[in-house]
Structures are given as structure tokens and as C-alpha cells.
Design a protein around this motif. Structure first.
Motif, PDB file in Angstrom:
ATOM      1  N   ALA A  28       0.819  -1.214   0.000  1.00  0.00           N
ATOM      2  CA  ALA A  28       0.000   0.000   0.000  1.00  0.00           C
ATOM      3  C   ALA A  28       0.853   1.265   0.000  1.00  0.00           C
ATOM      4  CB  ALA A  28      -0.932  -0.004   1.209  1.00  0.00           C
ATOM      5  N   GLY A  29       2.164   1.103   0.040  1.00  0.00           N
ATOM      6  CA  GLY A  29       3.052   2.263   0.059  1.00  0.00           C
ATOM      7  C   GLY A  29       3.183   2.900   1.418  1.00  0.00           C
ATOM      8  N   ASN A  30       2.749   2.187   2.455  1.00  0.00           N
ATOM      9  CA  ASN A  30       2.800   2.737   3.815  1.00  0.00           C
ATOM     10  C   ASN A  30       4.071   2.348   4.563  1.00  0.00           C
ATOM     11  OD1 ASN A  30       0.242   3.881   3.471  1.00  0.00           O
ATOM     12  ND2 ASN A  30      -0.777   1.991   4.107  1.00  0.00           N
ATOM     13  N   SER A  31       4.957   1.631   3.902  1.00  0.00           N
ATOM     14  CA  SER A  31       6.210   1.230   4.539  1.00  0.00           C
ATOM     15  C   SER A  31       7.294   1.114   3.477  1.00  0.00           C
ATOM     16  CB  SER A  31       6.039  -0.114   5.250  1.00  0.00           C
ATOM     17  OG  SER A  31       7.285  -0.598   5.721  1.00  0.00           O
ATOM     18  N   ASN A  32       8.492   1.574   3.814  1.00  0.00           N
ATOM     19  CA  ASN A  32       9.630   1.438   2.909  1.00  0.00           C
ATOM     20  C   ASN A  32      10.433   0.174   3.180  1.00  0.00           C
ATOM     21  OD1 ASN A  32       9.156   3.887   1.531  1.00  0.00           O
ATOM     22  ND2 ASN A  32      10.143   5.040   3.189  1.00  0.00           N
ATOM     23  N   GLU A  33      10.067  -0.497   4.277  1.00  0.00           N
ATOM     24  CA  GLU A  33      10.775  -1.731   4.615  1.00  0.00           C
ATOM     25  C   GLU A  33      10.157  -2.903   3.869  1.00  0.00           C
ATOM     26  OE1 GLU A  33      11.012  -2.441   8.760  1.00  0.00           O
ATOM     27  OE2 GLU A  33      12.029  -0.542   9.198  1.00  0.00           O
ATOM     28  N   GLN A  34      11.009  -3.759   3.302  1.00  0.00           N
ATOM     29  CA  GLN A  34      10.504  -4.924   2.591  1.00  0.00           C
ATOM     30  C   GLN A  34       9.705  -5.815   3.535  1.00  0.00           C
ATOM     31  OE1 GLN A  34      13.510  -7.076   0.430  1.00  0.00           O
ATOM     32  NE2 GLN A  34      13.659  -5.502  -1.144  1.00  0.00           N
ATOM     33  N   PRO A  35       8.702  -6.513   3.005  1.00  0.00           N
ATOM     34  CA  PRO A  35       7.889  -7.377   3.856  1.00  0.00           C
ATOM     35  C   PRO A  35       8.729  -8.372   4.643  1.00  0.00           C
ATOM     36  CG  PRO A  35       6.930  -7.208   1.668  1.00  0.00           C
ATOM     37  CD  PRO A  35       8.266  -6.535   1.604  1.00  0.00           C
ATOM     38  N   LYS A  36       8.362  -8.575   5.895  1.00  0.00           N
ATOM     39  CA  LYS A  36       9.071  -9.529   6.740  1.00  0.00           C
ATOM     40  C   LYS A  36       8.649 -10.938   6.353  1.00  0.00           C
ATOM     41  CE  LYS A  36       9.822 -10.975  11.535  1.00  0.00           C
ATOM     42  NZ  LYS A  36       9.364 -10.852  12.941  1.00  0.00           N
ATOM     43  N   GLN A  37       9.631 -11.765   6.044  1.00  0.00           N
ATOM     44  CA  GLN A  37       9.307 -13.112   5.584  1.00  0.00           C
ATOM     45  C   GLN A  37       9.510 -14.160   6.665  1.00  0.00           C
ATOM     46  OE1 GLN A  37      12.430 -15.063   3.039  1.00  0.00           O
ATOM     47  NE2 GLN A  37      12.945 -12.920   2.657  1.00  0.00           N
ATOM     48  N   LEU A  38       8.870 -15.280   6.449  1.00  0.00           N
ATOM     49  CA  LEU A  38       8.958 -16.392   7.390  1.00  0.00           C
ATOM     50  C   LEU A  38       9.082 -17.669   6.551  1.00  0.00           C
ATOM     51  CD1 LEU A  38       8.886 -17.007  10.419  1.00  0.00           C
ATOM     52  CD2 LEU A  38       6.420 -17.298  10.245  1.00  0.00           C
ATOM     53  N   SER A  39      10.260 -17.868   5.974  1.00  0.00           N
ATOM     54  CA  SER A  39      10.464 -19.007   5.078  1.00  0.00           C
ATOM     55  C   SER A  39      11.961 -19.248   4.946  1.00  0.00           C
ATOM     56  CB  SER A  39       9.867 -18.717   3.696  1.00  0.00           C
ATOM     57  OG  SER A  39      10.587 -17.687   3.058  1.00  0.00           O
ATOM     58  N   GLU A  89      13.651 -18.578   2.363  1.00  0.00           N
ATOM     59  CA  GLU A  89      14.245 -17.621   1.432  1.00  0.00           C
ATOM     60  C   GLU A  89      15.318 -16.773   2.105  1.00  0.00           C
ATOM     61  OE1 GLU A  89      14.920 -15.519  -2.194  1.00  0.00           O
ATOM     62  OE2 GLU A  89      14.080 -17.482  -1.693  1.00  0.00           O
ATOM     63  N   PHE A  90      15.152 -16.491   3.402  1.00  0.00           N
ATOM     64  CA  PHE A  90      16.158 -15.665   4.068  1.00  0.00           C
ATOM     65  C   PHE A  90      17.513 -16.383   4.119  1.00  0.00           C
ATOM     66  CE2 PHE A  90      15.403 -18.223   7.787  1.00  0.00           C
ATOM     67  CZ  PHE A  90      16.518 -18.071   8.589  1.00  0.00           C
ATOM     68  N   VAL A  91      17.496 -17.731   4.086  1.00  0.00           N
ATOM     69  CA  VAL A  91      18.752 -18.477   4.023  1.00  0.00           C
ATOM     70  C   VAL A  91      19.420 -18.254   2.663  1.00  0.00           C
ATOM     71  CG1 VAL A  91      19.806 -20.779   4.094  1.00  0.00           C
ATOM     72  CG2 VAL A  91      17.931 -20.213   5.659  1.00  0.00           C
ATOM     73  N   ARG A  92      18.617 -18.313   1.586  1.00  0.00           N
ATOM     74  CA  ARG A  92      19.163 -18.055   0.251  1.00  0.00           C
ATOM     75  C   ARG A  92      19.733 -16.639   0.176  1.00  0.00           C
ATOM     76  NH1 ARG A  92      13.950 -20.004  -1.035  1.00  0.00           N
ATOM     77  NH2 ARG A  92      13.899 -22.222  -1.541  1.00  0.00           N
ATOM     78  N   GLU A  93      18.999 -15.669   0.750  1.00  0.00           N
ATOM     79  CA  GLU A  93      19.466 -14.286   0.706  1.00  0.00           C
ATOM     80  C   GLU A  93      20.758 -14.123   1.495  1.00  0.00           C
ATOM     81  OE1 GLU A  93      16.166 -11.977   2.042  1.00  0.00           O
ATOM     82  OE2 GLU A  93      15.100 -12.130   0.124  1.00  0.00           O
ATOM     83  N   TRP A  94      20.864 -14.811   2.633  1.00  0.00           N
ATOM     84  CA  TRP A  94      22.095 -14.760   3.424  1.00  0.00           C
ATOM     85  C   TRP A  94      23.255 -15.337   2.632  1.00  0.00           C
ATOM     86  CZ3 TRP A  94      25.209 -18.786   5.273  1.00  0.00           C
ATOM     87  CH2 TRP A  94      26.196 -18.408   6.208  1.00  0.00           C
ATOM     88  N   LEU A  95      23.010 -16.439   1.939  1.00  0.00           N
ATOM     89  CA  LEU A  95      24.058 -17.047   1.123  1.00  0.00           C
ATOM     90  C   LEU A  95      24.503 -16.095   0.011  1.00  0.00           C
ATOM     91  CD1 LEU A  95      22.613 -20.664   0.843  1.00  0.00           C
ATOM     92  CD2 LEU A  95      24.744 -20.046   1.981  1.00  0.00           C
TER      93      LEU A  95
END
Length: 319
Positions: free
Chosen positions: A236-247, A249-255
Motif C-alpha cells: 500500500a506504500g505505507n512502509s519502505n521496509e521490505q515485507p518480513k518473511q517467514l520461510s 528464502e532468508f537463508v538463500r538471501e544470506w548465502l
């Protein structure tokens, strides 16, 4: 390393007729008809098994998959019959369909990487101009892949699937129908628990000429979840922070942040104990969030001995 994490198994169960070591699960065949799927604590990313296991990950995966298999059996029959152990599922042996049914509701992950690199088509599905990361598709899209026994899965188009005889046209229509319905159920269940199910994959098999759902469903290994409040605020454009994920994928991003994205000339970065605990906690958090149930850690001092005893007992009861 936590002694409660299991990296591999090599059991010899009564009536055992086969053993397959997958990336995460070790699958035992009993009397050529019963499948025993042991969820280890191995973790893979970019089709590479990482060097250290994640405590309780296998238990989380096994119990999450069982939960969703039960909640979707009215849509499509599945392979699961029992959970003899916190890390083990037992069910019917099926002939696997050689296609993974990936379905996406949001432009993230692999789809976003392809799109941002200039591609406007994914698995034969055209993508409109002007999309941004985390944009929801007007309708979910199916982007199937091959099921590679080693190496990377490859994107497939519908015409390639039919041409390569990976599926008949009639079977393909049924696979798509099941996939759309399962994803709709998963999205609704996620929303009910304050999450957004962005994408996932399903695997199917054939028993007696009929399709059934196999493997895992809506787990953190096969699915990408976001917290609904942060996802909606960002959209909705109400936050500049990327959505907080629970999966996972954060491991792939860390790698990727640490210079690894699966290429053969790269080395997996050091997985610290703090990072391993963070991943373990994230898996447990997802189980509790998506199921609404408290996760009870099985703190057996010897997981392998526990599995062997529980499965042997189960098999004796079935004979």
C-alpha cells in the motif's frame, strides 16, 4: 554442533526393499508398497545441501507437511497414512510425476530475479511490463520445473511437458486444477493466521491410475511466507521496509549476501552457531504460526535410535 540434529540415516528396517537419499529426506521402501519418509535436519539452497544441519528442522517439516496433508485431503487424495515418529511419515508408494508444480501469487524469488534481468516470460507464461518486486499477480501463475535427481531443476513450459511425455494432456489439466485449488486453500489458511503465502510447489504421484499428492505441502522448504501486516503495508506504500518473511528464502538471501548462489566454483560461507540457531528458531516459528499449534521439541538424546525403535514398532503393528 547440536547433537540433536541428524544429517543422514542408514537403517535396515524389516521388509526394506529400497532406500533413496534426497536433498533433505531419506526415503525407505518397505515390501515395494510402503514408503517411509525420514525428514533429516539437512538444509539445501540453490540445490546444494549445506554443510551443517539445522536442529529440529526435520521434525518441523514432517509435522507441518502432515498438518497440511490432512487439511487438503478433501481436494486431492494424498500418500500419507501415519506418523510413526516425529521425523517420519509413512504412506503409499506412488509412481512420481516427473514435474514439480510450482505456483506463484507474488513476484518474488526466482521469478523476480528473472524479471529484473529483463525476462517477460516465465515457463511460457507472459508477464506484463511495469511490475515491481512483491507485486501480486492478477491471478496465480503455474511455473513448473523438472525434477532433477542431481543438480538444478529446470523451468518447463506446458508444451515442453507434453512434448517430452512428462504428462499426458488430460493428466496435465488435472495437475493444474489440483494445483490452483491447493494454492487457494493454502493462501486462505495463511491469511487466517496473519501470513501471506507468496508461492509454493506441489508434487504428485500415480497410484492405480489416479493422481495423488505426495511429498510435503506448504512447509517452509517448499513455500514462501510473509507476515501479512508488513506485506500489506509495503504494497500500500505505507512502509519502505521490505515485507518480513517467514520461510527459507532468508537463508538463500544470506548465502547470496555472502557470495554464494550455487555456482560450482563458489564455496558455502561459514555457518556460525548463531546463524544455525536463528534458522532453527525461524522454522519453529513458522510451524507455530501456520498451524496455530505449539511446537513440542522432541529432546531424545539419540534421535536415530528413537526413529529406529518407533518405525520398527510401527512396521510390526502393520504386519
Amino acid at each position: 554442533m547440536d547433537s540433536r540434529a541428524i544429517t543422514s540415516t542408514d537403517f535396515s528396517f524389516p521388509g526394506q526393499s529400497g532406500l533413496y537419499h534426497g536433498k533433505v529426506r531419506d526415503v525407505y521402501t518397505i515390501n515395494n508398497s510402503l514408503m517411509l519418509s525420514v525428514a533429516t535436519d539437512r538444509i539445501s539452497a540453490f540445490d546444494v545441501v549445506l554443510p551443517k544441519p539445522i536442529p529440529f528442522k526435520g521434525q518441523v517439516l514432517n509435522q507441518t507437511a502432515a498438518y497440511f496433508l490432512d487439511k487438503t485431503k478433501d481436494i486431492v487424495p494424498n500418500w500419507l497414512q501415519a506418523l510413526p515418529d516425529p521425523n517420519v511419515s509413512a504412506g503409499v508408494k506412488a509412481d512420481p510425476v516427473k514435474v514439480e508444480m510450482v505456483i506463484r501469487g507474488v513476484l518474488v524469488g526466482h521469478a523476480w530475479r528473472e524479471y529484473s534481468a529483463g525476462s517477460r516470460e516465465l515457463c511460457g507464461v507472459p508477464l506484463p511490463e511495469g511490475l515491481k518486486e512483491f507485486d501480486a499477480f492478477s491471478e496465480p501463475i503455474i511455473t513448473p520445473t523438472s525434477k532433477a535427481e542431481t543438480g538444478h531443476d529446470e523451468d518447463l513450459t506446458e508444451s515442453e511437458i507434453i512434448a517430452q511425455k512428462l504428462s499426458t494432456p488430460k493428466e496435465w489439466d488435472q495437475l493444474k486444477d489440483y494445483t490452483y485449488k491447493l494454492f487457494a486453500r493454502g493462501q486462505q489458511m495463511a491469511r487466517d493466521h496473519g501470513l501471506v503465502l507468496a508461492d509454493t510447489k506441489y508434487e504428485f504421484g500415480v497410484v492405480g491410475g489416479k493422481l495423488i499428492l505426495i511429498d510435503e505441502v506448504h512447509t517452509p522448504d517448499s513455500s514462501r511466507y510473509y507476515y501479512a501486516d508488513s506485506f500489506d503495508a509495503f504494497g500500500a506504500g505505507n512502509s519502505n521496509e521490505q515485507p518480513k518473511q517467514l520461510s527459507k528464502e532468508f537463508v538463500r538471501e544470506w548465502l547470496m549476501t555472502n557470495g554464494f548462489d550455487g555456482k560450482s566454483d563458489q564455496s558455502v560461507p561459514e555457518m556460525t552457531e548463531d546463524f544455525i540457531k536463528l534458522v532453527s528458531d525461524r522454522y519453529i516459528e513458522l510451524y507455530e504460526k501456520v498451524t496455530g499449534q505449539k511446537f513440542v521439541k522432541d529432546d531424545s538424546p539419540d534421535i536415530l535410535k528413537r526413529i529406529e525403535a518407533n518405525v520398527t514398532k510401527y512396521l510390526k503393528e502393520q504386519s
